[in-house]
Design a protein around this motif. Structure first.
Motif, PDB file in Angstrom:
ATOM      1  N   ILE A 482       0.911  -1.108   0.031  1.00 42.63           N
ATOM      2  CA  ILE A 482       0.069  -0.069  -0.184  1.00 42.63           C
ATOM      3  C   ILE A 482       0.843   1.273  -0.162  1.00 42.63           C
ATOM      4  N   LYS A 483       0.391   2.348  -0.314  1.00 40.13           N
ATOM      5  CA  LYS A 483       0.814   3.713  -0.314  1.00 40.13           C
ATOM      6  C   LYS A 483       0.155   4.603   0.741  1.00 40.13           C
ATOM      7  N   SER A 484       0.834   4.604   1.892  1.00 42.64           N
ATOM      8  CA  SER A 484       0.143   5.358   2.983  1.00 42.64           C
ATOM      9  C   SER A 484       1.447   5.925   3.747  1.00 42.64           C
ATOM     10  N   PRO A 485       0.821   7.230   4.244  1.00 50.62           N
ATOM     11  CA  PRO A 485       2.192   7.645   5.148  1.00 50.62           C
ATOM     12  C   PRO A 485       1.886   7.015   6.540  1.00 50.62           C
ATOM     13  N   LYS A 486       0.996   6.413   6.948  1.00 46.79           N
ATOM     14  CA  LYS A 486       1.029   5.613   8.164  1.00 46.79           C
ATOM     15  C   LYS A 486       0.607   4.206   7.674  1.00 46.79           C
ATOM     16  N   ILE A 487       1.532   3.167   8.266  1.00 48.35           N
ATOM     17  CA  ILE A 487       1.457   1.820   7.908  1.00 48.35           C
ATOM     18  C   ILE A 487       0.693   1.117   9.101  1.00 48.35           C
ATOM     19  N   PRO A 488      -0.380   0.155   8.856  1.00 53.49           N
ATOM     20  CA  PRO A 488      -0.820  -0.578   9.837  1.00 53.49           C
ATOM     21  C   PRO A 488       0.307  -1.646  10.471  1.00 53.49           C
ATOM     22  N   GLN A 491       4.360  -2.201  14.129  1.00 58.93           N
ATOM     23  CA  GLN A 491       5.318  -2.822  15.097  1.00 58.93           C
ATOM     24  C   GLN A 491       5.559  -4.395  14.870  1.00 58.93           C
ATOM     25  N   TYR A 492       5.233  -4.920  13.679  1.00 60.20           N
ATOM     26  CA  TYR A 492       5.693  -6.374  13.146  1.00 60.20           C
ATOM     27  C   TYR A 492       6.919  -6.050  12.273  1.00 60.20           C
ATOM     28  N   LEU A 493       7.182  -4.768  11.747  1.00 64.66           N
ATOM     29  CA  LEU A 493       8.278  -4.608  10.960  1.00 64.66           C
ATOM     30  C   LEU A 493       9.580  -4.380  11.446  1.00 64.66           C
ATOM     31  N   ILE A 494       9.989  -4.290  12.781  1.00 61.22           N
ATOM     32  CA  ILE A 494      11.141  -4.087  13.479  1.00 61.22           C
ATOM     33  C   ILE A 494      12.099  -5.253  12.992  1.00 61.22           C
ATOM     34  N   VAL A 495      11.595  -6.294  12.607  1.00 57.88           N
ATOM     35  CA  VAL A 495      12.651  -7.338  12.300  1.00 57.88           C
ATOM     36  C   VAL A 495      13.383  -7.253  10.867  1.00 57.88           C
ATOM     37  N   ALA A 496      12.508  -6.119  10.076  1.00 54.21           N
ATOM     38  CA  ALA A 496      13.046  -6.034   8.764  1.00 54.21           C
ATOM     39  C   ALA A 496      14.212  -5.027   8.673  1.00 54.21           C
ATOM     40  N   ASP A 497      15.141  -5.143   7.881  1.00 52.68           N
ATOM     41  CA  ASP A 497      16.375  -3.942   7.714  1.00 52.68           C
ATOM     42  C   ASP A 497      15.767  -2.924   6.809  1.00 52.68           C
ATOM     43  N   THR A 498      14.971  -3.405   5.882  1.00 55.98           N
ATOM     44  CA  THR A 498      14.400  -2.315   4.858  1.00 55.98           C
ATOM     45  C   THR A 498      13.083  -2.547   4.640  1.00 55.98           C
ATOM     46  N   VAL A 499      12.161  -1.475   4.635  1.00 60.97           N
ATOM     47  CA  VAL A 499      10.425  -1.703   4.192  1.00 60.97           C
ATOM     48  C   VAL A 499      10.549  -0.842   2.758  1.00 60.97           C
ATOM     49  N   ALA A 500      10.246  -1.686   1.953  1.00 63.08           N
ATOM     50  CA  ALA A 500       9.874  -0.913   0.583  1.00 63.08           C
ATOM     51  C   ALA A 500       8.497  -0.695   0.166  1.00 63.08           C
ATOM     52  N   GLN A 501       8.223   0.624  -0.235  1.00 63.38           N
ATOM     53  CA  GLN A 501       6.945   0.852  -0.450  1.00 63.38           C
ATOM     54  C   GLN A 501       6.495   0.557  -1.650  1.00 63.38           C
ATOM     55  N   ASP A 502       7.618   0.848  -2.687  1.00 61.83           N
ATOM     56  CA  ASP A 502       7.114   0.597  -4.125  1.00 61.83           C
ATOM     57  C   ASP A 502       8.705   0.467  -4.909  1.00 61.83           C
ATOM     58  N   GLU A 503       8.613   0.277  -6.091  1.00 59.25           N
ATOM     59  CA  GLU A 503       9.783  -0.195  -6.698  1.00 59.25           C
ATOM     60  C   GLU A 503      10.740   0.956  -6.876  1.00 59.25           C
ATOM     61  N   GLU A 504      10.159   2.322  -7.044  1.00 55.13           N
ATOM     62  CA  GLU A 504      10.978   3.615  -7.355  1.00 55.13           C
ATOM     63  C   GLU A 504      11.641   3.931  -5.842  1.00 55.13           C
ATOM     64  N   SER A 505      10.832   3.980  -4.793  1.00 46.37           N
ATOM     65  CA  SER A 505      11.289   4.356  -3.563  1.00 46.37           C
ATOM     66  C   SER A 505      11.331   3.474  -2.416  1.00 46.37           C
ATOM     67  N   SER A 506      12.161   3.609  -1.476  1.00 45.92           N
ATOM     68  CA  SER A 506      12.350   2.524  -0.271  1.00 45.92           C
ATOM     69  C   SER A 506      12.716   3.461   0.904  1.00 45.92           C
ATOM     70  N   ARG A 507      12.712   3.099   2.016  1.00 42.20           N
ATOM     71  CA  ARG A 507      12.882   3.721   3.100  1.00 42.20           C
ATOM     72  C   ARG A 507      13.744   2.696   4.063  1.00 42.20           C
ATOM     73  N   SER A 508      14.437   2.924   4.912  1.00 45.11           N
ATOM     74  CA  SER A 508      15.056   2.056   5.892  1.00 45.11           C
ATOM     75  C   SER A 508      14.265   2.258   7.349  1.00 45.11           C
ATOM     76  N   VAL A 509      13.985   1.174   7.870  1.00 46.00           N
ATOM     77  CA  VAL A 509      13.308   1.174   9.223  1.00 46.00           C
ATOM     78  C   VAL A 509      14.272   1.769  10.177  1.00 46.00           C
ATOM     79  N   GLU A 510      13.870   2.676  11.117  1.00 44.88           N
ATOM     80  CA  GLU A 510      14.577   3.207  12.225  1.00 44.88           C
ATOM     81  C   GLU A 510      14.689   2.091  13.329  1.00 44.88           C
ATOM     82  N   LEU A 511      16.053   1.786  13.609  1.00 43.21           N
ATOM     83  CA  LEU A 511      16.193   0.556  14.481  1.00 43.21           C
ATOM     84  C   LEU A 511      16.707   1.246  15.861  1.00 43.21           C
TER      85      LEU A 511
END
Length: 511
Positions: A482-488, A491-511
């Motif tokens: 999904i494309k949303s400023p707030k991801i439901p 709390q499940y995503l803390i195990v990921a190094d990177t969370v990609a929202q689409d093919e063009e952009s990605s963001r790193s999860v703050e750990l």
């Protein structure tokens, strides 16, 4: 023109009501002024109680006056208790009369008639006390006739009964029956009935029968459905705690509520109850359930399925063989308090086996392939498992809803319920179809379009999280569908190094 009633004109009627209102307001101000003066002077007497009655019988929603009455009642109770402790001596005139009667009795002749003087019995302190309670209960009944939904009147009645050790709870049950005949949907009366039935030790089976009778009289009764939802988990508990009640009883309830819903598809009360039936049950006593966990040598992050404001009271340990570490000073990372973080210093050996203990629950941890940290992850469960019998009933209800939609395609409650039934049967198979129903609801029920969009996003992320452990890039990369400023479910995503929202952009999860 004699014998004919004069009909007031509109202007005359308006002027008359205005004068009456002025007089009532003047009397109210005089009475309130007098009440405040007596209260400030500490004169908690019968006159003060009488003044409050005059106002409360017209407007029972003045909290101050009920508070004053409680002060007066408590004052009178203290006075009666003090009087009961002091022995009462016979009065002087009574003693003299008895002595004179005895002397006269010695001189009377055979023809004289004996005069028997019977002393008037005074009410005991206990009787006077019951009189005080009866007065308060009588006043609340009068006020409830003025406004059956008066919070203050119901509260004062509960307070009075709590003061009285000889309260007649059976009479209170009859009073509930009486008021529910006037208005079977008055939630104040239903709330009071739950309080009274608990005090009177009414069997839950009997309450459930009463509830069923009220629903048969009127399906559109939110309070009765709610009362039923509180009784069924007690009478028919589910051992696995993944359903509101046992599957056998759940099937019966689903059949009953579908009949109610189809009687009037536009009425929401039965649909709400059916939605509760399709839920996973309520776990009020369930400890903090871990959704995800990740631990580095310098800090740890903990994701919970549900908010846990009092995490500090729960024992959390990291265990490896005989070694144990107890991370402390957990700080909430998000406002919902489902994601927590703490700093520590732990020497992690990736060759060792580690377990996380949270509130007595032990979870096996895995080694993260990126940085040799240790982690735990379990996806959210979209639907609980069910037996073949229950599954058949759910499929039958779904077909009934789909049939109804052919005749009423814009029925919002049928659209939403059918989507919920699809998820209860198989969230993966029916995912696209359930989202299509939510998209239709955004048009049919535009005022709640934001809610349906949010629900669609949650269901989409749930499905992605459920498939994530089988993905080749787990747990390093999570692709958000999904494309949303707030991801439901953040709390499940803390195990990921990177969370990609689409093919063009990605963001790193703050750990």
């Amino acid at each position: 023109m004699h014998g004919r009633v004069k009909v007031r004109t509109t202007e005359e009627e308006r002027e008359r009501k205005k004068k009456e209102q002025v007089l009532r307001m003047r009397a109210y101000r005089v009475a309130m002024t007098r009440i405040q003066k007596k209260r400030n002077a500490g004169e908690l007497d019968d006159e003060l109680l009488g003044l409050t009655v005059q106002i409360l019988q017209r407007n029972p929603d003045i909290s101050t006056l009920w508070n004053i009455r409680r002060e007066c009642v408590l004052h009178k109770i203290v006075q009666l208790e003090k009087a009961a402790e002091i022995p009462v001596a016979p009065a002087a005139d009574e003693s003299a009369a008895l002595e004179g009667e005895g002397e006269a009795g010695g001189d009377k002749g055979d023809g004289d008639k004996e005069v028997v003087v019977v002393a008037e019995e005074k009410p005991t302190a206990a009787e006077l006390l019951q009189g005080i309670y009866a007065t308060e209960l009588g006043l609340t009944e009068q006020c409830l006739m003025v406004n059956p939904k008066s919070y203050n009147s119901w509260h004062h009645r509960c307070w009075t009964l709590e003061q009285n050790p000889q309260a007649d709870w059976q009479r209170e049950l009859q009073l509930c029956n009486k008021y529910l005949k006037y208005d079977e949907r008055n939630f104040h009366t239903w709330d009071y009935r739950r309080y009274v039935s608990a005090k009177a030790a009414v069997p839950a089976e009997k309450e459930l029968d009463f509830c069923t009778d009220k629903i048969k009289v009127n399906f559109s009764n939110y309070s009765s459905w709610h009362h039923r939802s509180l009784l069924l988990p007690l009478l028919y508990p589910n051992e696995r705690h993944d359903r509101p009640m046992s599957e056998h009883k759940l099937k019966q309830e689903l059949e009953m509520v579908l009949t109610a819903a189809f009687t009037d598809p536009n009425d929401s009360s039965a649909w709400f109850y059916q939605r509760w039936l399709l839920g996973g049950g309520v776990h009020l006593d369930e400890p903090a359930t871990v959704a995800a966990f990740r631990c580095w040598p310098h800090k740890a992050q903990l994701g919970l399925k549900k908010p846990c404001p009092e995490l500090a009271k729960i024992k959390i340990q990291l265990i490896s063989g005989e070694q144990k570490w107890q991370p402390e000073s957990w700080i909430p990372v998000n406002q919902e308090k489902t994601l927590w973080e703490c700093t520590h210093s732990i020497d992690i050996d990736s060759s060792q086996a580690y377990e996380l203990e949270v509130g007595g629950q032990r979870l096996k941890l895995a080694v993260h392939p990126t940085d040799k940290s240790i982690f735990y992850f379990v996806p959210p469960v979209a639907a609980s498992s069910c037996s073949e019998e229950l599954l058949t009933e759910l499929q039958s209800q779904l077909q009934s809803c789909l049939d109804l939609l052919e005749y009423e395609p814009d029925s919002k409650w049928t659209l939403l319920t059918s989507a919920l039934l699809m998820r209860a049967i198989d969230a993966t198979t029916y995912h696209d179809q359930s989202l299509a129903h939510l998209a239709k609801l955004e048009q049919v029920d535009a005022l709640r379009s934001g809610y349906y969009k949010d629900l669609a996003q949650r269901w989409t992320v749930e499905l992605a999280l459920a498939k994530w452990p089988q993905a080749a890039q787990f747990p390093q990369l999570f692709e958000i569908p999904i494309k949303s400023p707030k991801i439901p479910y953040n709390q499940y995503l803390i195990v990921a190094d990177t969370v990609a929202q689409d093919e063009e952009s990605s963001r790193s999860v703050e750990l």
